[in-house]
Design an enzyme around this catalytic site. Structure first.
Site, PDB file in Angstrom:
ATOM      1  N   LYS A  83     -27.410  46.119   6.573  1.00 45.77           N
ATOM      2  CA  LYS A  83     -27.343  44.754   6.048  1.00 45.77           C
ATOM      3  C   LYS A  83     -25.899  44.437   5.661  1.00 45.77           C
ATOM      4  CE  LYS A  83     -30.307  42.118   2.908  1.00 45.77           C
ATOM      5  NZ  LYS A  83     -31.137  42.270   1.702  1.00 45.77           N
TER       6      LYS A  83
HETATM    7  C1  E4P Z   1     -33.210  39.405   0.952  1.00 44.43           C
HETATM    8  O1  E4P Z   1     -32.964  40.298   1.725  1.00 44.43           O
HETATM    9  C2  E4P Z   1     -32.859  39.436  -0.467  1.00 44.43           C
HETATM   10  O2  E4P Z   1     -32.994  40.743  -0.934  1.00 44.43           O
HETATM   11  C3  E4P Z   1     -33.755  38.588  -1.333  1.00 44.43           C
HETATM   12  O3  E4P Z   1     -34.718  37.902  -0.606  1.00 44.43           O
HETATM   13  C4  E4P Z   1     -33.046  37.794  -2.377  1.00 44.43           C
HETATM   14  O4  E4P Z   1     -33.975  37.057  -3.131  1.00 44.43           O
HETATM   15  P1  E4P Z   1     -33.607  36.329  -4.521  1.00 44.43           P
HETATM   16  O5  E4P Z   1     -32.791  35.127  -4.201  1.00 44.43           O
HETATM   17  O6  E4P Z   1     -34.918  35.961  -5.124  1.00 44.43           O
HETATM   18  O7  E4P Z   1     -32.828  37.343  -5.318  1.00 44.43           O
END
Ligand code: E4P
Length: 215
Positions: A83
């Site tokens: 990622k």
């Molecule tokens: C995605 O990969 C992220 O980890 C996640 O969806 C972030 O979500 P949030 O905006 O609720 O922290």
């Protein structure tokens, strides 16, 4: 639509896997920090439970650091997806790591051209963040539709992973907008299987049966 769980909690991952609905996992540095565990160790544990893609985010923000960390994560298990942030260095790292045969997930995507660029760089997944756009009074769901249209216009194979999903309405709207994957917190995964008419209906069936035949 594939369903990933958005968590670094092994317990939540195991519970979702037991439901038979889990296709993958996304983690991020905040989720790991919340668990207070070693990132590499936790990723290895997750990959033992889940066969599908497990996103492992780099902490580095420069190209060289992302490559080093990404290659390190990739060695943990075959199902690791690296990622990377939707930045210029992230784009370059995406191209290099994709060319090497690694799968990448380009995260923190907030506008459709970021999604077009990362698809051109070979990203396996792009993560548009719905909830965080809603938080600043922009329509997060509109972004999913725009990316879907662009990818379909040009036959781009990058998968749209709807992220930052906060409630069941986000989840259903992602499916309607044509997201390939939704990454959903454990709480929302369980919420969608609760409906008052299901609960009341079940109660009534059992009450009728017991009234007729006794317990
Ligand atoms: C995605 O990969 C992220 O980890 C996640 O969806 C972030 O979500 P949030 O905006 O609720 O922290």
């Amino acid at each position: 639509m594939d369903l990933y769980i958005d968590t670094a909690s092994l317990d939540e991952i195991k519970q979702a896997a037991d439901m038979g609905v889990l296709d993958g996992v996304t983690t991020n540095p905040s989720l790991i920090a919340k668990e207070g565990v070693d990132y590499g160790k936790r990723l290895a544990e997750i990959c033992e439970v889940v066969e599908g893609p497990v996103s492992a985010e780099v902490i580095a923000t420069d190209y060289a650091g992302m490559i080093t960390e990404g290659r390190h994560h990739a060695k943990i298990a075959d199902n690791i997806v690296i990622k990377l942030p939707c930045t210029i260095d992230g784009l370059k790292a995406c191209k290099t790591l994709s060319d090497e045969g690694s799968r990448t997930n380009l995260t923190l995507c907030f506008q459709p051209l970021q999604a077009l660029m990362v698809a051109k760089a070979g990203a396996y997944l792009v993560s548009p963040f719905i909830g965080r756009l809603d938080d600043i009074a922009q329509d997060g769901m509109e972004l999913i539709g725009q990316i879907r249209e662009i990818y379909d216009n040009y036959g781009l194979p990058t998968k749209i992973l709807a992220a930052s999903i906060r409630h069941p309405l986000h989840f259903v709207q992602c499916a309607l907008a044509g997201a390939d994957v939704a990454t959903v917190p454990f709480k929302v995964i369980t919420q969608v299987m609760h409906h008052p008419l299901t609960d009341n209906g079940l109660e009534k069936f059992l009450a009728d049966y017991n009234k007729a035949f006794g317990q």
